[in-house]
Write an enzyme that holds these catalytic residues in place. Structure first.
Site, mmCIF file in Angstrom:
data_model
loop_
_atom_site.group_PDB
_atom_site.id
_atom_site.type_symbol
_atom_site.label_atom_id
_atom_site.label_comp_id
_atom_site.label_asym_id
_atom_site.label_seq_id
_atom_site.Cartn_x
_atom_site.Cartn_y
_atom_site.Cartn_z
ATOM 1 N N PHE A 45 -6.687 3.774 17.106
ATOM 2 C CA PHE A 45 -8.020 3.385 16.625
ATOM 3 C C PHE A 45 -8.504 2.152 17.393
ATOM 4 O O PHE A 45 -9.580 2.160 17.985
ATOM 5 C CB PHE A 45 -7.983 3.130 15.115
ATOM 6 C CG PHE A 45 -9.272 2.544 14.589
ATOM 7 C CD1 PHE A 45 -10.495 3.129 14.890
ATOM 8 C CD2 PHE A 45 -9.264 1.393 13.789
ATOM 9 C CE1 PHE A 45 -11.691 2.581 14.420
ATOM 10 C CE2 PHE A 45 -10.448 0.849 13.316
ATOM 11 C CZ PHE A 45 -11.669 1.442 13.637
ATOM 12 N N ASN A 108 3.792 4.402 2.614
ATOM 13 C CA ASN A 108 4.518 5.367 3.458
ATOM 14 C C ASN A 108 5.664 4.708 4.219
ATOM 15 O O ASN A 108 6.769 5.249 4.315
ATOM 16 C CB ASN A 108 3.545 6.041 4.441
ATOM 17 C CG ASN A 108 2.615 7.006 3.725
ATOM 18 O OD1 ASN A 108 2.992 7.603 2.720
ATOM 19 N ND2 ASN A 108 1.398 7.151 4.220
ATOM 20 N N LYS A 114 12.985 2.851 2.462
ATOM 21 C CA LYS A 114 13.829 3.042 1.272
ATOM 22 C C LYS A 114 14.779 4.227 1.486
ATOM 23 O O LYS A 114 15.967 4.138 1.171
ATOM 24 C CB LYS A 114 12.911 3.294 0.067
ATOM 25 C CG LYS A 114 13.629 3.523 -1.229
ATOM 26 C CD LYS A 114 12.635 3.641 -2.366
ATOM 27 C CE LYS A 114 13.273 4.322 -3.547
ATOM 28 N NZ LYS A 114 12.579 5.516 -3.982
ATOM 29 N N TYR A 154 -9.892 -5.968 4.275
ATOM 30 C CA TYR A 154 -8.746 -6.468 5.054
ATOM 31 C C TYR A 154 -7.907 -7.420 4.208
ATOM 32 O O TYR A 154 -6.699 -7.221 4.040
ATOM 33 C CB TYR A 154 -9.288 -7.170 6.297
ATOM 34 C CG TYR A 154 -8.233 -7.660 7.265
ATOM 35 C CD1 TYR A 154 -7.496 -6.772 8.044
ATOM 36 C CD2 TYR A 154 -7.989 -9.025 7.418
ATOM 37 C CE1 TYR A 154 -6.543 -7.235 8.960
ATOM 38 C CE2 TYR A 154 -7.041 -9.493 8.324
ATOM 39 C CZ TYR A 154 -6.317 -8.585 9.089
ATOM 40 O OH TYR A 154 -5.380 -9.043 9.984
ATOM 41 N N LYS A 158 -4.302 -6.441 2.643
ATOM 42 C CA LYS A 158 -3.077 -7.141 3.062
ATOM 43 C C LYS A 158 -2.384 -7.792 1.866
ATOM 44 O O LYS A 158 -1.158 -7.875 1.812
ATOM 45 C CB LYS A 158 -3.414 -8.202 4.109
ATOM 46 C CG LYS A 158 -3.843 -7.623 5.453
ATOM 47 C CD LYS A 158 -2.639 -7.136 6.248
ATOM 48 C CE LYS A 158 -3.016 -6.748 7.664
ATOM 49 N NZ LYS A 158 -1.872 -6.288 8.451
ATOM 50 N N TYR A 168 8.895 -3.249 -3.974
ATOM 51 C CA TYR A 168 9.990 -2.425 -3.424
ATOM 52 C C TYR A 168 11.268 -3.263 -3.321
ATOM 53 O O TYR A 168 12.371 -2.753 -3.533
ATOM 54 C CB TYR A 168 9.623 -1.854 -2.045
ATOM 55 C CG TYR A 168 8.954 -0.491 -2.128
ATOM 56 C CD1 TYR A 168 7.632 -0.358 -2.545
ATOM 57 C CD2 TYR A 168 9.653 0.660 -1.800
ATOM 58 C CE1 TYR A 168 7.021 0.884 -2.634
ATOM 59 C CE2 TYR A 168 9.051 1.915 -1.882
ATOM 60 C CZ TYR A 168 7.737 2.018 -2.294
ATOM 61 O OH TYR A 168 7.135 3.243 -2.382
ATOM 62 N N GLN A 171 12.369 -3.816 -7.125
ATOM 63 C CA GLN A 171 12.674 -2.578 -7.852
ATOM 64 C C GLN A 171 13.767 -1.761 -7.166
ATOM 65 O O GLN A 171 14.569 -1.122 -7.830
ATOM 66 C CB GLN A 171 11.380 -1.747 -7.928
ATOM 67 C CG GLN A 171 11.334 -0.735 -9.044
ATOM 68 C CD GLN A 171 9.935 -0.101 -9.124
ATOM 69 O OE1 GLN A 171 8.914 -0.745 -8.856
ATOM 70 N NE2 GLN A 171 9.894 1.166 -9.468
ATOM 71 N N HIS A 190 -8.247 -6.756 22.793
ATOM 72 C CA HIS A 190 -9.303 -5.805 23.156
ATOM 73 C C HIS A 190 -10.539 -6.587 23.614
ATOM 74 O O HIS A 190 -10.988 -7.484 22.910
ATOM 75 C CB HIS A 190 -9.625 -4.955 21.925
ATOM 76 C CG HIS A 190 -10.377 -3.725 22.247
ATOM 77 N ND1 HIS A 190 -11.638 -3.761 22.777
ATOM 78 C CD2 HIS A 190 -10.054 -2.415 22.131
ATOM 79 C CE1 HIS A 190 -12.058 -2.520 22.959
ATOM 80 N NE2 HIS A 190 -11.110 -1.690 22.589
HETATM 81 P P1 NAD Z 1 -4.833 -4.507 17.106
HETATM 82 O O1 NAD Z 1 -6.071 -3.926 16.547
HETATM 83 O O2 NAD Z 1 -4.780 -4.752 18.581
HETATM 84 O O3 NAD Z 1 -3.575 -3.599 16.735
HETATM 85 C C1 NAD Z 1 -3.503 -2.810 15.581
HETATM 86 C C2 NAD Z 1 -2.952 -1.462 15.984
HETATM 87 O O4 NAD Z 1 -2.820 -0.639 14.825
HETATM 88 C C3 NAD Z 1 -3.869 -0.714 16.964
HETATM 89 O O5 NAD Z 1 -3.121 -0.232 18.045
HETATM 90 C C4 NAD Z 1 -4.434 0.428 16.109
HETATM 91 O O6 NAD Z 1 -4.773 1.565 16.876
HETATM 92 C C5 NAD Z 1 -3.305 0.676 15.128
HETATM 93 N N1 NAD Z 1 -3.730 1.287 13.874
HETATM 94 C C6 NAD Z 1 -4.769 0.945 13.092
HETATM 95 N N2 NAD Z 1 -4.816 1.741 12.009
HETATM 96 C C7 NAD Z 1 -3.755 2.608 12.120
HETATM 97 C C8 NAD Z 1 -3.277 3.664 11.316
HETATM 98 N N3 NAD Z 1 -3.876 4.013 10.169
HETATM 99 N N4 NAD Z 1 -2.188 4.338 11.739
HETATM 100 C C9 NAD Z 1 -1.568 4.020 12.910
HETATM 101 N N5 NAD Z 1 -1.990 3.023 13.712
HETATM 102 C C10 NAD Z 1 -3.074 2.319 13.306
HETATM 103 O O7 NAD Z 1 -4.534 -5.851 16.304
HETATM 104 P P2 NAD Z 1 -3.395 -6.936 16.490
HETATM 105 O O8 NAD Z 1 -4.057 -8.239 16.708
HETATM 106 O O9 NAD Z 1 -2.374 -6.477 17.440
HETATM 107 O O10 NAD Z 1 -2.781 -6.988 15.023
HETATM 108 C C11 NAD Z 1 -1.538 -6.357 14.710
HETATM 109 C C12 NAD Z 1 -1.178 -6.680 13.264
HETATM 110 O O11 NAD Z 1 -1.036 -8.096 13.103
HETATM 111 C C13 NAD Z 1 -2.215 -6.229 12.260
HETATM 112 O O12 NAD Z 1 -1.550 -5.727 11.118
HETATM 113 C C14 NAD Z 1 -2.956 -7.495 11.913
HETATM 114 O O13 NAD Z 1 -3.479 -7.451 10.613
HETATM 115 C C15 NAD Z 1 -1.865 -8.539 12.057
HETATM 116 N N6 NAD Z 1 -2.446 -9.851 12.354
HETATM 117 C C16 NAD Z 1 -2.932 -10.148 13.602
HETATM 118 C C17 NAD Z 1 -3.502 -11.382 13.839
HETATM 119 C C18 NAD Z 1 -4.030 -11.768 15.197
HETATM 120 O O14 NAD Z 1 -4.562 -12.870 15.325
HETATM 121 N N7 NAD Z 1 -3.891 -10.983 16.226
HETATM 122 C C19 NAD Z 1 -3.598 -12.319 12.793
HETATM 123 C C20 NAD Z 1 -3.124 -11.974 11.538
HETATM 124 C C21 NAD Z 1 -2.536 -10.750 11.326
#
Ligand code: NAD
Ligand code: UDP
Length: 328
Positions: A45, A108, A114, A154, A158, A168, A171, A190
């Site tokens: 995505f 999931n 688990k 979001y 989270k 999890y 429990q 990106h």
């Molecule tokens: P990103 O958007 O580059 O990466 C997220 C990835 O998850 C993407 O490759 C996307 O295609 C994939 N994805 C989204 N929905 C999906 C789904 N339903 N099934 C399978 N894949 C799915 O973002 P990132 O910056 O690399 O963030 C990675 C994680 O770290 C995220 O969970 C984000 O919430 C967390 N995070 C990042 C930051 C930051 O500053 N980069 C800060 C806090 C938390």
């Protein structure tokens, strides 16, 4: 998670969801360097095959296109759950899917962990603190989140994922780890995801106006990607009784205007600053208290903002040249 541990496979296998994204692709790379087998699961995505291009030739790396809101049946020794769009424009594009990814996705992946009785790490976020009333934010602060605003899909997604992880754990005795990640930046962000570092660098390199939201006095604390990945790896290796949540981020706090000025100076850009309205619920201040990470992981960030920005600017310069946006 020990690379020398005997398993059914030649090397211990690690599942990284969101592995084709910004943070996920760096994590996959580091895990391969540490001699793990890596199964990267991503629905692409916001991720991009180009992020894992150099890994695809490695026989210890496997990519599976899959949406984690649907169950997944694979065999693995540990899970890093990173799948979720992270930038406001992407997570607000389809907010229902964002919540589903955090909540159904967590269910999931927790179910998988688990069944296999393996550790699972959740990429949580500083957004669980919302627009914080306490500064800097430590893990004991419960946050100040608008549950019905545009960022809620979001933030609340989270937060609910954290709840599920702890339930999890209580429990079912599942070994869990929760990292609360603060703003992280670096190569492979990106270019169009709207986050401030990528936006400003791309705008500066193209000599387009720098879009500063509000008056630029809001603050963030920016962590370079290599530091963050080191923190995630250390967290996964802690003893099973350490669950977190633990803040991972760089405590050096900057206003967004300071960030804009630093990027203009480092790129030598002629871009003017263009003021735009502040988005709804935009947090005023954000700075991690990383005392817990220092104590339990012996971790702290090493790359100063200016150095990290230089590396990130070099990455975007190459990317824009490759895409024909900049003269070679
Ligand atoms: P990103 O958007 O580059 O990466 C997220 C990835 O998850 C993407 O490759 C996307 O295609 C994939 N994805 C989204 N929905 C999906 C789904 N339903 N099934 C399978 N894949 C799915 O973002 P990132 O910056 O690399 O963030 C990675 C994680 O770290 C995220 O969970 C984000 O919430 C967390 N995070 C990042 C930051 C930051 O500053 N980069 C800060 C806090 C938390
Ligand atoms: N921001 C900005 N111009 C942009 C993009 C973001 O001024 O082109 C601001 C945004 O309003 C916020 C800060 O930069 O105050 C960080 O935004 P980002 O989306 O990177 O992360 P988050 O708000 O999720 O921390």
């Amino acid at each position: 998670m020990n690379p020398n541990r005997q398993t059914r496979w030649s090397r211990p296998r690690v599942l990284v969801t969101g592995g084709a994204g910004f943070l996920g692709s760096h994590l996959c790379e580091r895990l391969l360097e540490q001699r793990f087998e890596v199964l990267c699961v991503d629905n692409l995505f916001t991720g991009d095959r180009r992020n894992i291009r150099s890994l695809l030739a490695n026989s210890h790396f496997e990519f599976l296109r899959h949406d984690i809101t649907f169950p997944l049946y694979v065999e693995t020794d540990a899970i890093f759950n990173l799948a979720c769009p992270a930038s406001p424009i992407h997570y607000q594009f389809d907010p229902v899917q964002t919540t589903k990814t955090s909540v159904h996705g967590a269910i999931n992946m927790l179910g998988l962990a688990k069944r296999l009785k393996i550790p699972i790490l959740q990429a949580s976020t500083s957004e669980v603190y919302g627009d914080p009333q306490v500064h800097p934010q430590s893990e004991t602060y419960w946050g100040y989140v608008n549950p019905i605003g545009p960022r809620a899909c979001y933030d609340e997604g989270k937060r609910c994922a954290e709840t599920l992880f702890f339930d999890y754990h209580r429990q079912h005795g599942l070994p869990i780890k929760i990292a609360r990640i603060f703003n992280t930046y670096g190569p492979r962000m990106h270019p169009n995801d709207g986050r401030v570092v990528s936006n400003f660098i791309v705008q500066a390199l193209l000599n387009k106006p720098i879009t500063l939201y509000g008056d630029g006095s809001q603050t963030r604390s920016f962590c370079y990607v290599d530091d963050l990945i080191e923190g995630l790896l250390r967290l996964m290796k802690t003893s099973p009784d350490f669950t977190g949540p633990v803040n991972l981020g760089n405590p050096s706090e900057f206003t967004i205007r300071e960030l804009a000025e630093m990027i203009l100076q480092l790129t030598g850009s002629r871009s003017p600053i263009e003021y735009r309205p502040l988005p709804a619920d935009d947090p005023r201040r954000r700075q991690p208290d990383i005392t817990l990470a220092r104590q339990t992981l012996q971790w702290e960030p090493r790359v100063p903002l200016e150095e990290g920005l230089r590396r990130t600017i070099a990455y975007f310069r190459d990317l824009l040249q490759e895409e024909g946006g900049l003269p070679a």
